[in-house]
Structures are given as structure tokens and as C-alpha cells.
Motif scaffolding. Structure first.
Motif, short mmCIF file in Angstrom:
data_model
loop_
_atom_site.label_atom_id
_atom_site.label_comp_id
_atom_site.label_asym_id
_atom_site.label_seq_id
_atom_site.Cartn_x
_atom_site.Cartn_y
_atom_site.Cartn_z
N ARG A 1 0.87 -1.23 0.06
CA ARG A 1 -0.23 -0.16 -0.03
C ARG A 1 0.95 1.28 0.17
O ARG A 1 1.69 1.34 0.70
CB ARG A 1 -1.00 -0.10 1.33
CG ARG A 1 -1.91 -1.17 1.28
CD ARG A 1 -2.93 -1.05 2.19
NE ARG A 1 -3.64 0.45 2.48
CZ ARG A 1 -4.78 0.48 1.69
NH1 ARG A 1 -5.06 -0.34 1.17
NH2 ARG A 1 -5.14 1.71 1.93
N ASP B 1 -0.61 4.56 -0.28
CA ASP B 1 -1.48 5.59 0.09
C ASP B 1 -1.09 6.02 1.42
O ASP B 1 -2.01 6.12 2.26
CB ASP B 1 -2.90 5.33 0.15
CG ASP B 1 -3.39 4.19 0.73
OD1 ASP B 1 -2.34 3.38 1.14
OD2 ASP B 1 -4.58 3.85 0.66
N ASN B 2 0.14 6.32 1.73
CA ASN B 2 0.82 6.69 3.13
C ASN B 2 1.70 7.58 2.89
O ASN B 2 2.20 7.95 1.82
CB ASN B 2 0.86 5.62 4.06
CG ASN B 2 1.74 4.33 3.25
OD1 ASN B 2 2.51 4.94 2.34
ND2 ASN B 2 1.52 3.10 3.66
N VAL B 3 2.64 7.81 4.03
CA VAL B 3 3.81 8.74 3.96
C VAL B 3 4.99 7.88 3.27
O VAL B 3 5.48 8.49 2.31
CB VAL B 3 4.30 9.00 5.40
CG1 VAL B 3 5.46 9.94 5.30
CG2 VAL B 3 3.17 9.84 6.27
N PHE B 4 5.03 6.79 3.47
CA PHE B 4 5.93 5.89 2.69
C PHE B 4 5.56 5.90 1.16
O PHE B 4 6.82 6.25 0.38
CB PHE B 4 5.97 4.46 3.08
CG PHE B 4 6.98 3.61 2.53
CD1 PHE B 4 8.31 3.45 2.63
CD2 PHE B 4 6.32 2.59 1.56
CE1 PHE B 4 9.06 2.79 1.69
CE2 PHE B 4 7.25 1.89 1.07
CZ PHE B 4 8.44 1.81 0.90
N GLY B 5 4.67 5.68 0.75
CA GLY B 5 4.23 5.86 -0.51
C GLY B 5 4.46 7.15 -1.16
O GLY B 5 5.07 7.32 -2.12
N LEU C 1 -1.37 6.73 -5.83
CA LEU C 1 -1.71 7.12 -4.48
C LEU C 1 -3.21 7.24 -4.26
O LEU C 1 -3.62 6.98 -3.15
CB LEU C 1 -1.05 8.44 -4.05
CG LEU C 1 0.72 8.44 -4.19
CD1 LEU C 1 1.21 9.77 -4.06
CD2 LEU C 1 1.12 7.44 -3.26
#
Length: 225
Positions: free
Chosen positions: A170, A172-176, A224
Motif C-alpha cells: 500500500r 497511500d501513506n507517507v512511505f508511498g 496514491l
């Protein structure tokens, strides 16, 4: 009653028969020889036609698609430290279209969205915008829309890796967001380096990088959201 008397016509001297039979034997042998030669010619033509068909170039080569060259360019675009080479007269749209198709297929698998129309339309608009920018900066007649589209398409290859990662992780977060930012900078740097190597405008490298990076960012937002 008619009496039939059988006469022995077998000659006692063989030398008398050979001259009579020789023309017929020679004729038969000559006919057979001509038939054998004709059959041999037909066989040679058949095998030659078969080998000619076998030696025909592959379909992709007839269409002007060089798979080895496309793979080499993709590997070069995935090398952030690789040297760029000017390829003014050697552009092809097949590789970039394949990159965009792969990207949209991976986005469909990862996010369940079919976005080929958006991706292809945005890539064409980006190519037109960058073409106008390069033409204004260089004033060179060597700048063509096809060349710009090709460079932008091949430089988009790092974004395909992001879409591939989105299939398993996934994003759709800060890592992404960090991964997407790295891919945007990577693709934009590749495109600007290719343009600099092609047209020799080193001073405007960062100015060229900005619109390319913005276009790649718009592409990767599909991963994202």
C-alpha cells in the motif's frame, strides 16, 4: 485347314540385333534422363523456396520494431548514474507506448482503475508543452514532437516500478509519498539529462527538469489516490 508354321526368328548372330535396338534404347534412356533432370530442378526449386521462406525476417523486424534496442533504452533509463547519449535520428514511439501500457495495466491491478486514456492524453500534452519549451530555449529545428515524446516515455520507466510496487504494498501513506517523490525526481532527471545530451543546452537543465517532473507527478498521483 490352315497350317500355322512357327518359325524360329532367334538370330544366331547377336551383332545383327544390337544395331537395331541401340536407337530405341538410347531414346528411352534420354527420355528418362530428361525426366530425372526435370524432377531434380523441381525439387531444387521447392527446397529453395522453403529456405527462402525460412530466412524471411521476423514480423517485428519488418515493422521496424527493435526489441533489443528498446530493452537497452529501458535499462539505461533505469540507471540514474548512467551516461546519456544523443540519439537525434533514432526515435521510436513503440517503446514509450509499451511503457505507458505497462503502467496503466499495473495501476488497474493495484487500484482497480483503468486510466490509459488519462495517461496517454497527459503524456501527449506534456510532449507538446516540453517541445514548445525546448524549441523556445534552443531554437533548433532538430527538436520534434516525436523526439520529445520518445524521451519522456522512456524516462517514465522508473514510475512503472512504483506501480509494480503498488500491486504488493500500500502506497497511500507517507512511505508511498516518499517513494513517489523519489520516482518523480528520478524520471525528471533522466528526461532532462537526455534532452541535454541530445540538444546540448546544459545551462537550462533544471528549467527542463521542472515541467517533466510535474508531468510525472501527475501520472503517479494515480497510484496514491
Amino acid at each position: 485347314m490352315v497350317n500355322l508354321e512357327f518359325m524360329n526368328v532367334t538370330p544366331t548372330n547377336h551383332d545383327e540385333v544390337v544395331p537395331v535396338l541401340e536407337p530405341y534404347v538410347d531414346g528411352i534412356l534420354s527420355i528418362r534422363s530428361e525426366q530425372a533432370q526435370a524432377q531434380s530442378v523441381d525439387n531444387d526449386n521447392y527446397y529453395n523456396d522453403g529456405f527462402a521462406d525460412a530466412e524471411e525476417p521476423p514480423l517485428l523486424e519488418e515493422l521496424g520494431v527493435d526489441v533489443d534496442k528498446i530493452c537497452a533504452r529501458l535499462l539505461r533509463s533505469l540507471d540514474p548514474t548512467g551516461k546519456r547519449e544523443a540519439i537525434l535520428a533514432d526515435f521510436d514511439p513503440v517503446g514509450p507506448v509499451a511503457v505507458y501500457v505497462a503502467y496503466t495495466a499495473l495501476v488497474f491491478v493495484a487500484r482497480g482503475k483503468f486510466v490509459f486514456g488519462h495517461v496517454y492524453g497527459l503524456s501527449v500534452l506534456t510532449a507538446l508543452g516540453v517541445y514548445g519549451l525546448l524549441w523556445a530555449l534552443t531554437g533548433s529545428s532538430r527538436v520534434t514532437v516525436t523526439a520529445v515524446f520518445t524521451v519522456l516515455g522512456y524516462s517514465f520507466a522508473p514510475s512503472v516500478l512504483v506501480a509494480l510496487a503498488a500491486v504488493f504494498v500500500r502506497l497511500d501513506n507517507v512511505f508511498g509519498a516518499l517513494v513517489v517523490l523519489a520516482a518523480v525526481l528520478w524520471s525528471g532527471s533522466n528526461a532532462s539529462a537526455e534532452f541535454v545530451a541530445t540538444y546540448g543546452n546544459v545551462d537550462q537543465k533544471h528549467l527542463i527538469t521542472y515541467p517533466c517532473a510535474v508531468a510525472y507527478c501527475l501520472h503517479l498521483l494515480l497510484v496514491l489516490f
